[in-house]
Design a protein around this motif. Sequence first.
Motif, PDB file in Angstrom:
ATOM      1  N   GLY A  96       6.351 -13.031  15.239  1.00  0.00           N
ATOM      2  CA  GLY A  96       7.794 -13.042  15.066  1.00  0.00           C
ATOM      3  C   GLY A  96       8.469 -12.762  16.391  1.00  0.00           C
ATOM      4  N   PRO A  97       9.730 -13.165  16.524  1.00  0.00           N
ATOM      5  CA  PRO A  97      10.435 -12.951  17.781  1.00  0.00           C
ATOM      6  C   PRO A  97      10.669 -11.470  18.055  1.00  0.00           C
ATOM      7  CG  PRO A  97      11.941 -13.737  16.091  1.00  0.00           C
ATOM      8  CD  PRO A  97      10.560 -13.828  15.512  1.00  0.00           C
ATOM      9  N   ASN A  98      11.059 -11.166  19.259  1.00  0.00           N
ATOM     10  CA  ASN A  98      11.364  -9.790  19.630  1.00  0.00           C
ATOM     11  C   ASN A  98      12.407  -9.213  18.684  1.00  0.00           C
ATOM     12  OD1 ASN A  98      11.320  -7.454  21.210  1.00  0.00           O
ATOM     13  ND2 ASN A  98      13.063  -8.141  22.431  1.00  0.00           N
ATOM     14  N   GLY A  99      12.142  -7.997  18.182  1.00  0.00           N
ATOM     15  CA  GLY A  99      13.071  -7.368  17.255  1.00  0.00           C
ATOM     16  C   GLY A  99      12.866  -7.762  15.807  1.00  0.00           C
ATOM     17  N   ALA A 100      11.784  -8.492  15.515  1.00  0.00           N
ATOM     18  CA  ALA A 100      11.542  -8.952  14.142  1.00  0.00           C
ATOM     19  C   ALA A 100      11.135  -7.817  13.210  1.00  0.00           C
ATOM     20  CB  ALA A 100      10.467 -10.041  14.138  1.00  0.00           C
ATOM     21  N   GLY A 101      10.626  -6.721  13.768  1.00  0.00           N
ATOM     22  CA  GLY A 101      10.195  -5.593  12.946  1.00  0.00           C
ATOM     23  C   GLY A 101       8.689  -5.446  12.832  1.00  0.00           C
ATOM     24  N   LYS A 102       7.949  -6.098  13.719  1.00  0.00           N
ATOM     25  CA  LYS A 102       6.487  -6.080  13.630  1.00  0.00           C
ATOM     26  C   LYS A 102       5.920  -4.673  13.857  1.00  0.00           C
ATOM     27  CE  LYS A 102       5.954  -9.129  16.906  1.00  0.00           C
ATOM     28  NZ  LYS A 102       7.388  -9.283  17.245  1.00  0.00           N
ATOM     29  N   THR A 103       6.390  -4.000  14.893  1.00  0.00           N
ATOM     30  CA  THR A 103       5.881  -2.660  15.186  1.00  0.00           C
ATOM     31  C   THR A 103       6.272  -1.683  14.095  1.00  0.00           C
ATOM     32  OG1 THR A 103       5.904  -3.038  17.581  1.00  0.00           O
ATOM     33  CG2 THR A 103       5.946  -0.755  16.840  1.00  0.00           C
ATOM     34  N   THR A 104       7.494  -1.804  13.590  1.00  0.00           N
ATOM     35  CA  THR A 104       7.918  -0.942  12.486  1.00  0.00           C
ATOM     36  C   THR A 104       7.025  -1.140  11.276  1.00  0.00           C
ATOM     37  OG1 THR A 104      10.233  -0.916  13.202  1.00  0.00           O
ATOM     38  CG2 THR A 104       9.808  -0.400  10.897  1.00  0.00           C
ATOM     39  N   PHE A 105       6.703  -2.381  10.975  1.00  0.00           N
ATOM     40  CA  PHE A 105       5.841  -2.665   9.829  1.00  0.00           C
ATOM     41  C   PHE A 105       4.466  -2.019  10.014  1.00  0.00           C
ATOM     42  CE2 PHE A 105       2.861  -5.696   7.653  1.00  0.00           C
ATOM     43  CZ  PHE A 105       3.164  -5.285   6.363  1.00  0.00           C
ATOM     44  N   ALA A 106       3.910  -2.140  11.213  1.00  0.00           N
ATOM     45  CA  ALA A 106       2.618  -1.505  11.496  1.00  0.00           C
ATOM     46  C   ALA A 106       2.712   0.011  11.336  1.00  0.00           C
ATOM     47  CB  ALA A 106       2.147  -1.867  12.897  1.00  0.00           C
ATOM     48  N   ASN A 107       3.828   0.581  11.783  1.00  0.00           N
ATOM     49  CA  ASN A 107       4.022   2.030  11.664  1.00  0.00           C
ATOM     50  C   ASN A 107       4.174   2.475  10.215  1.00  0.00           C
ATOM     51  OD1 ASN A 107       3.871   2.299  14.421  1.00  0.00           O
ATOM     52  ND2 ASN A 107       6.086   2.391  14.742  1.00  0.00           N
ATOM     53  N   LEU A 108       4.719   1.608   9.379  1.00  0.00           N
ATOM     54  CA  LEU A 108       4.819   1.908   7.948  1.00  0.00           C
ATOM     55  C   LEU A 108       3.424   1.931   7.308  1.00  0.00           C
ATOM     56  CD1 LEU A 108       7.901  -0.340   7.053  1.00  0.00           C
ATOM     57  CD2 LEU A 108       7.848   2.157   6.983  1.00  0.00           C
ATOM     58  N   ILE A 109       2.567   1.024   7.733  1.00  0.00           N
ATOM     59  CA  ILE A 109       1.208   0.973   7.185  1.00  0.00           C
ATOM     60  C   ILE A 109       0.403   2.199   7.602  1.00  0.00           C
ATOM     61  CG2 ILE A 109      -0.998  -0.270   7.227  1.00  0.00           C
ATOM     62  CD1 ILE A 109       0.584  -2.853   7.605  1.00  0.00           C
ATOM     63  N   THR A 110       0.541   2.585   8.866  1.00  0.00           N
ATOM     64  CA  THR A 110      -0.291   3.673   9.401  1.00  0.00           C
ATOM     65  C   THR A 110       0.261   5.060   9.107  1.00  0.00           C
ATOM     66  OG1 THR A 110       0.835   3.484  11.540  1.00  0.00           O
ATOM     67  CG2 THR A 110      -1.218   2.251  11.260  1.00  0.00           C
ATOM     68  N   GLY A 111       1.504   5.139   8.611  1.00  0.00           N
ATOM     69  CA  GLY A 111       2.061   6.440   8.267  1.00  0.00           C
ATOM     70  C   GLY A 111       2.874   7.085   9.364  1.00  0.00           C
ATOM     71  N   ILE A 112       3.057   6.392  10.477  1.00  0.00           N
ATOM     72  CA  ILE A 112       3.905   6.928  11.542  1.00  0.00           C
ATOM     73  C   ILE A 112       5.350   7.003  11.073  1.00  0.00           C
ATOM     74  CG2 ILE A 112       4.808   6.469  13.864  1.00  0.00           C
ATOM     75  CD1 ILE A 112       2.136   5.150  14.513  1.00  0.00           C
ATOM     76  N   THR A 113       5.765   5.994  10.299  1.00  0.00           N
ATOM     77  CA  THR A 113       7.124   5.909   9.770  1.00  0.00           C
ATOM     78  C   THR A 113       7.073   5.835   8.252  1.00  0.00           C
ATOM     79  OG1 THR A 113       7.824   4.693  11.740  1.00  0.00           O
ATOM     80  CG2 THR A 113       9.268   4.575   9.820  1.00  0.00           C
ATOM     81  N   PRO A 114       7.849   6.677   7.536  1.00  0.00           N
ATOM     82  CA  PRO A 114       7.853   6.595   6.072  1.00  0.00           C
ATOM     83  C   PRO A 114       8.763   5.465   5.594  1.00  0.00           C
ATOM     84  CG  PRO A 114       9.299   8.360   6.786  1.00  0.00           C
ATOM     85  CD  PRO A 114       8.661   7.810   8.033  1.00  0.00           C
ATOM     86  N   PRO A 115       8.377   4.750   4.522  1.00  0.00           N
ATOM     87  CA  PRO A 115       9.239   3.697   4.000  1.00  0.00           C
ATOM     88  C   PRO A 115      10.423   4.274   3.231  1.00  0.00           C
ATOM     89  CG  PRO A 115       7.327   3.954   2.587  1.00  0.00           C
ATOM     90  CD  PRO A 115       7.125   4.877   3.758  1.00  0.00           C
ATOM     91  N   THR A 116      11.484   3.501   3.151  1.00  0.00           N
ATOM     92  CA  THR A 116      12.610   3.881   2.304  1.00  0.00           C
ATOM     93  C   THR A 116      12.249   3.659   0.841  1.00  0.00           C
ATOM     94  OG1 THR A 116      14.162   3.273   4.067  1.00  0.00           O
ATOM     95  CG2 THR A 116      15.056   3.471   1.836  1.00  0.00           C
ATOM     96  N   SER A 117      11.545   2.555   0.577  1.00  0.00           N
ATOM     97  CA  SER A 117      11.055   2.276  -0.765  1.00  0.00           C
ATOM     98  C   SER A 117       9.898   1.287  -0.671  1.00  0.00           C
ATOM     99  CB  SER A 117      12.171   1.711  -1.661  1.00  0.00           C
ATOM    100  OG  SER A 117      12.645   0.480  -1.140  1.00  0.00           O
ATOM    101  N   GLY A 118       9.205   1.095  -1.776  1.00  0.00           N
ATOM    102  CA  GLY A 118       8.067   0.187  -1.810  1.00  0.00           C
ATOM    103  C   GLY A 118       6.761   0.933  -1.982  1.00  0.00           C
ATOM    104  N   GLU A 119       5.671   0.171  -2.080  1.00  0.00           N
ATOM    105  CA  GLU A 119       4.369   0.757  -2.362  1.00  0.00           C
ATOM    106  C   GLU A 119       3.326   0.256  -1.363  1.00  0.00           C
ATOM    107  OE1 GLU A 119       4.338   1.216  -7.158  1.00  0.00           O
ATOM    108  OE2 GLU A 119       4.339  -0.836  -6.381  1.00  0.00           O
ATOM    109  N   ILE A 120       2.387   1.137  -1.022  1.00  0.00           N
ATOM    110  CA  ILE A 120       1.277   0.801  -0.137  1.00  0.00           C
ATOM    111  C   ILE A 120      -0.011   1.257  -0.815  1.00  0.00           C
ATOM    112  CG2 ILE A 120       0.254   1.078   2.155  1.00  0.00           C
ATOM    113  CD1 ILE A 120       3.011   1.885   3.191  1.00  0.00           C
ATOM    114  N   PHE A 121      -0.908   0.310  -1.089  1.00  0.00           N
ATOM    115  CA  PHE A 121      -2.158   0.632  -1.765  1.00  0.00           C
ATOM    116  C   PHE A 121      -3.336   0.312  -0.851  1.00  0.00           C
ATOM    117  CE2 PHE A 121       0.804  -0.081  -5.221  1.00  0.00           C
ATOM    118  CZ  PHE A 121       0.499   0.937  -6.115  1.00  0.00           C
TER     119      PHE A 121
END
Length: 249
Positions: free
Chosen positions: A37-62
């Motif tokens: 995705g282009p710069n600013g697409a949210g790729k790093t944030t998404f990775a951080n949500l998976i690894t637990g660096i950043t908590p999600p606002t909502s949704g599920e991770i299994f």
Amino acid sequence: MMGGLEIRHLNKQFGGLTVANDINLVLKPGDRKALIGPNGAGKTTFANLITGITPPTSGEIFLDGRDIRHFSEAKRVKAGIAKTFQITTLFSTLTVRENLRLPVLERAGRSWGFFRAAASMADIDAEVEALMDSFNLTRHADRPVEQLAYGQQRLVEMALTLALKPRILILDEPAAGVPASDTHLITDAIAALPDDLAVLIIEHDMKLVFQVARSIVVLVNGTVLTEGAPAEIAKDPQVRDLYLGARHD
């Protein structure tokens, strides 16, 4: 699901800014999936949500059917999720062998043994030797990491991450900073990863992506635009207009 990682309706807002918008993704054992995705697409944030660096606002991770949203970053690593970083996080003055010995000892609960005689840690050192061999690092075993070329340092980092025995491996821009003449080291290393390991590759190098990925997820403004096989993504007019034909970092 029987095994692997499943993301359901994942959302993340920072104030009024949405950086992850209803993301769904499945990563099964053996997958080689790229996130582009282009710069600013949210790729790093998404990775951080998976690894637990950043908590999600909502949704599920299994992970293997178990909800891990409330797991800490450290607990997720122990559960089997590991991520490399864009900037190498190695002990530069230690040798390749010593760098790899640390996570193997830590995983085995024997970090106290770092300074013990090698003869008493034969099983640990055998695993380190196998890691170095699989990443073609044996000839550099006793060289300080700071003396290695950058591409080789990235290989050490990948080996270090693999020493944690993950089931889910997130490669965060593995070719970043690696000279074009050395990117084959990275693609060869990815190709040699265990067959049952699920791999998510976040990368801007499109040549590398199309070489190693079996499926590609395109993220734009925190939203999944499309997902498909490399040949499908290459022909998608939206992808060409929004990403492949655009300047990217």
